[in-house]
Motif scaffolding. Structure first.
Motif, PDB file in Angstrom:
ATOM      1  N   VAL A 124       0.861  -1.181   0.000  1.00  0.00           N
ATOM      2  CA  VAL A 124       0.000   0.000   0.000  1.00  0.00           C
ATOM      3  C   VAL A 124       0.898   1.232   0.000  1.00  0.00           C
ATOM      4  N   TYR A 125       0.598   2.171  -0.878  1.00  0.00           N
ATOM      5  CA  TYR A 125       1.429   3.368  -1.004  1.00  0.00           C
ATOM      6  C   TYR A 125       0.600   4.627  -0.782  1.00  0.00           C
ATOM      7  N   CYS A 126       1.244   5.612  -0.171  1.00  0.00           N
ATOM      8  CA  CYS A 126       0.677   6.954  -0.079  1.00  0.00           C
ATOM      9  C   CYS A 126       1.834   7.913   0.128  1.00  0.00           C
ATOM     10  N   THR A 127       1.841   9.012  -0.578  1.00  0.00           N
ATOM     11  CA  THR A 127       2.946   9.956  -0.434  1.00  0.00           C
ATOM     12  C   THR A 127       2.890  10.631   0.926  1.00  0.00           C
ATOM     13  N   LEU A 128       4.047  11.074   1.388  1.00  0.00           N
ATOM     14  CA  LEU A 128       4.103  11.767   2.668  1.00  0.00           C
ATOM     15  C   LEU A 128       3.272  13.047   2.617  1.00  0.00           C
ATOM     16  N   GLY A 129       3.245  13.700   1.462  1.00  0.00           N
ATOM     17  CA  GLY A 129       2.442  14.914   1.330  1.00  0.00           C
ATOM     18  C   GLY A 129       0.960  14.648   1.503  1.00  0.00           C
ATOM     19  N   ASP A 130       0.464  13.547   0.914  1.00  0.00           N
ATOM     20  CA  ASP A 130      -0.953  13.204   1.072  1.00  0.00           C
ATOM     21  C   ASP A 130      -1.267  12.834   2.516  1.00  0.00           C
ATOM     22  N   ILE A 131      -0.332  12.122   3.148  1.00  0.00           N
ATOM     23  CA  ILE A 131      -0.516  11.770   4.556  1.00  0.00           C
ATOM     24  C   ILE A 131      -0.606  13.035   5.407  1.00  0.00           C
ATOM     25  N   LEU A 132       0.281  13.971   5.153  1.00  0.00           N
ATOM     26  CA  LEU A 132       0.298  15.203   5.934  1.00  0.00           C
ATOM     27  C   LEU A 132      -0.990  16.001   5.755  1.00  0.00           C
ATOM     28  N   SER A 133      -1.460  16.106   4.512  1.00  0.00           N
ATOM     29  CA  SER A 133      -2.711  16.833   4.277  1.00  0.00           C
ATOM     30  C   SER A 133      -3.846  16.220   5.086  1.00  0.00           C
ATOM     31  N   HIS A 134      -3.888  14.897   5.112  1.00  0.00           N
ATOM     32  CA  HIS A 134      -4.924  14.188   5.872  1.00  0.00           C
ATOM     33  C   HIS A 134      -4.754  14.420   7.373  1.00  0.00           C
ATOM     34  N   VAL A 135      -3.516  14.323   7.860  1.00  0.00           N
ATOM     35  CA  VAL A 135      -3.253  14.465   9.291  1.00  0.00           C
ATOM     36  C   VAL A 135      -3.525  15.887   9.761  1.00  0.00           C
ATOM     37  N   PHE A 136      -3.160  16.874   8.950  1.00  0.00           N
ATOM     38  CA  PHE A 136      -3.453  18.256   9.318  1.00  0.00           C
ATOM     39  C   PHE A 136      -4.954  18.459   9.530  1.00  0.00           C
ATOM     40  N   GLU A 137      -5.751  17.891   8.629  1.00  0.00           N
ATOM     41  CA  GLU A 137      -7.201  18.012   8.756  1.00  0.00           C
ATOM     42  C   GLU A 137      -7.703  17.287   9.998  1.00  0.00           C
ATOM     43  N   GLU A 138      -7.192  16.090  10.232  1.00  0.00           N
ATOM     44  CA  GLU A 138      -7.635  15.305  11.383  1.00  0.00           C
ATOM     45  C   GLU A 138      -7.267  15.990  12.705  1.00  0.00           C
ATOM     46  N   ALA A 139      -6.074  16.577  12.756  1.00  0.00           N
ATOM     47  CA  ALA A 139      -5.617  17.199  14.001  1.00  0.00           C
ATOM     48  C   ALA A 139      -6.169  18.602  14.190  1.00  0.00           C
TER      49      ALA A 139
END
Length: 317
Positions: A124-139
């Motif tokens: 399973v792949y996801c770029t660090l940038g996509d992860i960060l965008s998601h985490v910023f929203e979640e946090a």
């Protein structure tokens, strides 16, 4: 899952890596004879076959003119002649959440490769940038300066987590404000999502991921379909994996007509759920005999008038 691209290399007449984008609806391969169309289809089928399973063999499938040279420099059993990328559908997102333990962010995709030793590898792949965008929203980190300071030009989760901790100390000045608390959530959320960046699924998760992969049918000729077919019997043969000649063609028709998954999207292995609904729906729709281009110049067999079925009964046009 939807196939988005296919990579083939070191397989028969394809020596260097070739990448082919796959359309969500229909992808058509056009080329001269012996140009590699069948090679592409057979490689994709062998990635995760639903019928007539066949493995890659170094001695017969590896490009012959490079075989002796490459054997001296690398382990050819670990070469992947076919790799495919898959985009996630809604059901896959739910399934991956069960496998990994955290919901995959937007932009997550799956990469699967079949090696010459016969093993199937999936990640399973996801770029660090996509992860960060998601985490910023979640946090709840919505301050642009905070986001830029945390993301920086970092390339690892550890570096981003360290930057988030430093940013929390900088803007907090010893106070636990709402802004600071939101930033402090970043390292925790990044750790939860690290498997989507670091590709470190354990063995059990890997096997579960492989079970989610689409399976592929391959057949090189369209056999003449019967005017009448007992679809209940066909469904039972599919469930028991006791195929008869022509069954695979019949099983592909529901997807082409809209009752099942489109072949271009990767046919899943026939299961009991496919039985009556999809197959009986296909029976209600007219279908036609598809002819290969090589059939165009073949002489048509002459049939007597008595052997010609009435128009109302001729269901294969």
């Amino acid at each position: 899952m939807l196939v988005t691209s296919v990579e083939i290399e070191a397989f028969r007449n394809i020596t260097n890596k070739q990448t082919m984008a796959v359309d969500p609806q229909v992808t058509c391969l056009i080329g001269k004879n012996e140009s590699g169309k069948t090679t592409i289809l057979k490689a994709l089928h062998r990635l995760n076959p639903a019928n007539n399973a066949d493995d890659f063999h170094v001695t017969t499938d590896y490009p012959r003119r490079h075989l002796s040279r490459d054997r001296r420099s690398k382990n050819l059993d670990k070469v992947a002649p076919v790799t495919a990328m898959f985009a996630l559908e809604d059901a896959d997102v739910d399934a991956l959440e069960d496998v990994v333990g955290v919901r995959p962010p937007a932009g997550t995709y799956v990469k699967a490769s079949r090696l010459y030793d016969g093993s199937l590898r999936a990640e399973v792949y996801c770029t660090l940038g996509d992860i960060l965008s998601h985490v910023f929203e979640e946090a709840g980190v919505d301050n642009t300066d905070d986001r830029e300071a945390i993301a920086g030009d970092h390339t690892s989760i550890e570096a981003v987590s360290a930057a988030a901790k430093a940013r929390a100390r900088e803007v907090g000045a010893g106070k636990k404000t709402a802004r600071v608390k939101a930033i402090e959530k970043i390292p925790v959320e990044l750790d939860r999502h690290k498997q989507y960046v670091e590709e470190n699924l354990d063995d059990e998760q890997h096997e579960q991921l492989i079970e989610l992969l689409p399976r592929f049918f391959y057949f090189s000729t369209y056999e003449l379909l019967p005017g009448e077919c007992d679809l209940h019997a066909l469904a039972e043969r599919a469930k028991a994996k006791q195929w008869k000649r022509g069954d695979e063609t019949m099983m592909s028709l529901p997807g082409r007509g809209g009752a099942g998954r489109l072949p271009g999207r990767g046919l899943r292995q026939p299961q009991a759920e496919l039985q009556a609904a999809s197959l009986l729906e296909a029976e209600r729709r007219p279908y036609r005999r598809l002819r290969h281009r090589s059939d165009r110049h073949a002489p048509r067999p002459q049939r007597s008038a008595a052997a010609t079925p009435p128009a109302s009964q001729d269901r294969a046009a």
